[in-house]
Design a protein around this motif. Sequence first.
Motif, PDB file in Angstrom:
ATOM      1  N   ALA A   1      38.703 -81.837  27.249  1.00 46.52           N
ATOM      2  CA  ALA A   1      38.469 -81.071  26.025  1.00 46.52           C
ATOM      3  C   ALA A   1      38.552 -81.972  24.800  1.00 46.52           C
ATOM      4  O   ALA A   1      37.737 -81.859  23.865  1.00 46.52           O
ATOM      5  CB  ALA A   1      39.479 -79.929  25.927  1.00 46.52           C
TER       6      ALA A   1
ATOM      7  N   VAL B   1      36.277 -80.470  21.672  1.00 46.55           N
ATOM      8  CA  VAL B   1      36.549 -79.029  21.600  1.00 46.55           C
ATOM      9  C   VAL B   1      37.495 -78.749  20.425  1.00 46.55           C
ATOM     10  O   VAL B   1      38.309 -79.597  20.039  1.00 46.55           O
ATOM     11  CB  VAL B   1      37.174 -78.545  22.931  1.00 46.55           C
ATOM     12  CG1 VAL B   1      37.578 -77.069  22.848  1.00 46.55           C
ATOM     13  CG2 VAL B   1      36.187 -78.757  24.076  1.00 46.55           C
ATOM     14  N   ASP B   2      37.394 -77.582  19.851  1.00 46.36           N
ATOM     15  CA  ASP B   2      38.237 -77.174  18.733  1.00 46.36           C
ATOM     16  C   ASP B   2      39.701 -77.531  18.991  1.00 46.36           C
ATOM     17  O   ASP B   2      40.279 -77.135  20.001  1.00 46.36           O
ATOM     18  CB  ASP B   2      38.101 -75.661  18.515  1.00 46.36           C
ATOM     19  CG  ASP B   2      39.042 -75.145  17.446  1.00 46.36           C
ATOM     20  OD1 ASP B   2      38.866 -75.498  16.271  1.00 46.36           O
ATOM     21  OD2 ASP B   2      39.975 -74.397  17.807  1.00 46.36           O
TER      22      ASP B   2
ATOM     23  N   SER C   1      42.288 -74.754  19.703  1.00 48.21           N
ATOM     24  CA  SER C   1      42.186 -74.242  21.069  1.00 48.21           C
ATOM     25  C   SER C   1      42.903 -75.169  22.047  1.00 48.21           C
ATOM     26  O   SER C   1      43.624 -74.713  22.939  1.00 48.21           O
ATOM     27  CB  SER C   1      40.713 -74.108  21.457  1.00 48.21           C
ATOM     28  OG  SER C   1      40.566 -73.792  22.822  1.00 48.21           O
TER      29      SER C   1
ATOM     30  N   GLN D   1      42.691 -74.951  26.945  1.00 51.99           N
ATOM     31  CA  GLN D   1      41.742 -75.768  27.707  1.00 51.99           C
ATOM     32  C   GLN D   1      42.358 -76.344  28.979  1.00 51.99           C
ATOM     33  O   GLN D   1      41.665 -76.979  29.770  1.00 51.99           O
ATOM     34  CB  GLN D   1      41.224 -76.909  26.826  1.00 51.99           C
ATOM     35  CG  GLN D   1      40.511 -76.457  25.578  1.00 51.99           C
ATOM     36  CD  GLN D   1      39.287 -75.614  25.877  1.00 51.99           C
ATOM     37  OE1 GLN D   1      38.525 -75.893  26.800  1.00 51.99           O
ATOM     38  NE2 GLN D   1      39.098 -74.556  25.091  1.00 51.99           N
TER      39      GLN D   1
ATOM     40  N   THR E   1      36.695 -77.194  32.188  1.00 53.85           N
ATOM     41  CA  THR E   1      36.563 -77.278  30.730  1.00 53.85           C
ATOM     42  C   THR E   1      35.144 -76.924  30.294  1.00 53.85           C
ATOM     43  O   THR E   1      34.933 -76.234  29.283  1.00 53.85           O
ATOM     44  CB  THR E   1      36.933 -78.687  30.248  1.00 53.85           C
ATOM     45  OG1 THR E   1      38.270 -78.997  30.675  1.00 53.85           O
ATOM     46  CG2 THR E   1      36.876 -78.781  28.734  1.00 53.85           C
ATOM     47  N   LEU E   2      34.166 -77.398  31.054  1.00 57.47           N
ATOM     48  CA  LEU E   2      32.770 -77.072  30.732  1.00 57.47           C
ATOM     49  C   LEU E   2      32.515 -75.574  30.888  1.00 57.47           C
ATOM     50  O   LEU E   2      31.866 -74.947  30.035  1.00 57.47           O
ATOM     51  CB  LEU E   2      31.830 -77.860  31.642  1.00 57.47           C
ATOM     52  CG  LEU E   2      31.923 -79.394  31.554  1.00 57.47           C
ATOM     53  CD1 LEU E   2      30.978 -80.034  32.564  1.00 57.47           C
ATOM     54  CD2 LEU E   2      31.606 -79.866  30.145  1.00 57.47           C
TER      55      LEU E   2
ATOM     56  N   ALA F   1      33.772 -73.344  28.094  1.00 58.64           N
ATOM     57  CA  ALA F   1      32.845 -73.242  26.963  1.00 58.64           C
ATOM     58  C   ALA F   1      31.654 -72.344  27.289  1.00 58.64           C
ATOM     59  O   ALA F   1      31.219 -71.531  26.467  1.00 58.64           O
ATOM     60  CB  ALA F   1      32.356 -74.636  26.574  1.00 58.64           C
ATOM     61  N   THR F   2      31.146 -72.476  28.508  1.00 58.61           N
ATOM     62  CA  THR F   2      30.001 -71.658  28.923  1.00 58.61           C
ATOM     63  C   THR F   2      30.333 -70.173  28.878  1.00 58.61           C
ATOM     64  O   THR F   2      29.597 -69.359  28.289  1.00 58.61           O
ATOM     65  CB  THR F   2      29.570 -72.037  30.353  1.00 58.61           C
ATOM     66  OG1 THR F   2      29.217 -73.416  30.400  1.00 58.61           O
ATOM     67  CG2 THR F   2      28.381 -71.198  30.799  1.00 58.61           C
TER      68      THR F   2
ATOM     69  N   GLY G   1      32.827 -68.763  27.346  1.00 56.20           N
ATOM     70  CA  GLY G   1      33.165 -68.367  25.986  1.00 56.20           C
ATOM     71  C   GLY G   1      31.926 -67.998  25.188  1.00 56.20           C
ATOM     72  O   GLY G   1      31.937 -67.042  24.399  1.00 56.20           O
ATOM     73  N   THR G   2      30.839 -68.738  25.392  1.00 64.59           N
ATOM     74  CA  THR G   2      29.584 -68.450  24.705  1.00 64.59           C
ATOM     75  C   THR G   2      29.068 -67.049  25.051  1.00 64.59           C
ATOM     76  O   THR G   2      28.600 -66.308  24.183  1.00 64.59           O
ATOM     77  CB  THR G   2      28.509 -69.496  25.086  1.00 64.59           C
ATOM     78  OG1 THR G   2      28.957 -70.794  24.689  1.00 64.59           O
ATOM     79  CG2 THR G   2      27.180 -69.185  24.409  1.00 64.59           C
TER      80      THR G   2
ATOM     81  N   THR H   1      32.402 -64.148  24.065  1.00 66.03           N
ATOM     82  CA  THR H   1      32.936 -63.976  22.711  1.00 66.03           C
ATOM     83  C   THR H   1      32.258 -62.854  21.928  1.00 66.03           C
ATOM     84  O   THR H   1      32.941 -62.077  21.240  1.00 66.03           O
ATOM     85  CB  THR H   1      32.846 -65.298  21.925  1.00 66.03           C
ATOM     86  OG1 THR H   1      33.639 -66.288  22.600  1.00 66.03           O
ATOM     87  CG2 THR H   1      33.366 -65.125  20.508  1.00 66.03           C
TER      88      THR H   1
END
Length: 321
Positions: free
Chosen positions: A69, A74-75, A78, A84, A117-118, A121-122, A124-125, A128
Amino acid sequence: MPLAEPEIIRRLEKRQPFAYVLASLRGVGQVDLQPALLTGLVILAALWASSWENGLFATLGTLIATATAYALGVDRRSIALGLQGYAGCLTGIALYSSLGNHLSTYLLTVVGAIICTLLMATLGTFLTPYGLTPLTAPFCLVSGVMVIGASSFARVWHGAPASSVSSTTSGDTTMTWSAVWHAFFTNVSQVFLIDSWYVGLIMLVGLALAGLRVVLYAAAGSVVGILAAWALGAPTALISNGIYGYNAVLVAIAIGAVFMANTVWNGVYALFGAAASTGLTASLTSFFKPFGGHTFTWPFILTTWALMAAVPLLPRLRRSD
């Protein structure tokens, strides 16, 4: 004048090595949806107490996922909250428990943690916009795929480790006091795929450090999981080993102490979800069994997503601020 603990932590987090360590520790606690540093530390200690292999693979998975991350930008908030790292933590334990302690398992843990981790993000998209979070879905997807496919590769598959838990769907349903108190604690440890009452006890102490509301919902979820499984006629051995209660613990914490406001209606909603996840555990176990899949925390994920998605249309229920 001595610094308060939050101020000490904030100063340490400005230093990159310390920030990485603290984020990783919080990642362990985030398996139970708790960012408290002491909670993560106590839970990690419990994992090492269960066996050095569990502790090592959990640590490796968390460290790699957190480092990935950072590397991908990554943020930082977060990462700092441990969001993460927790999927990597569970992936490490799952791969060890399913494939054993071999060089290939270490390599798979590294790869799996990176993919977690990938996928975080996937998912989360996609989630969210609906007000949902990935929860432990990255862990379930990565570990499930790897474990199912492992037997096809000679350098990965070394024979499944002996399991201490029978997968039988029938057996004695008579509950004893010994079975009840063992189940109460192992429901907590089985969140990390560990069948050990004393590990569950240590983890409950860690959850208590996160707050009274958290530990009370964890305990209530464990009790509801036991009662629901017994009422449905689940085998006593599986109840005692925590197989039917760990998802109930997670649902109760998520709905009762994390995502929803502290109201009576929300409390009832959380315990209802805990009971529902117990029945779903049996259904998903039967679904995965023919092709060698694992239930992992899917009942918790699906139950929580369903309950949280319904909240906007249920006026008596309210999300936390």
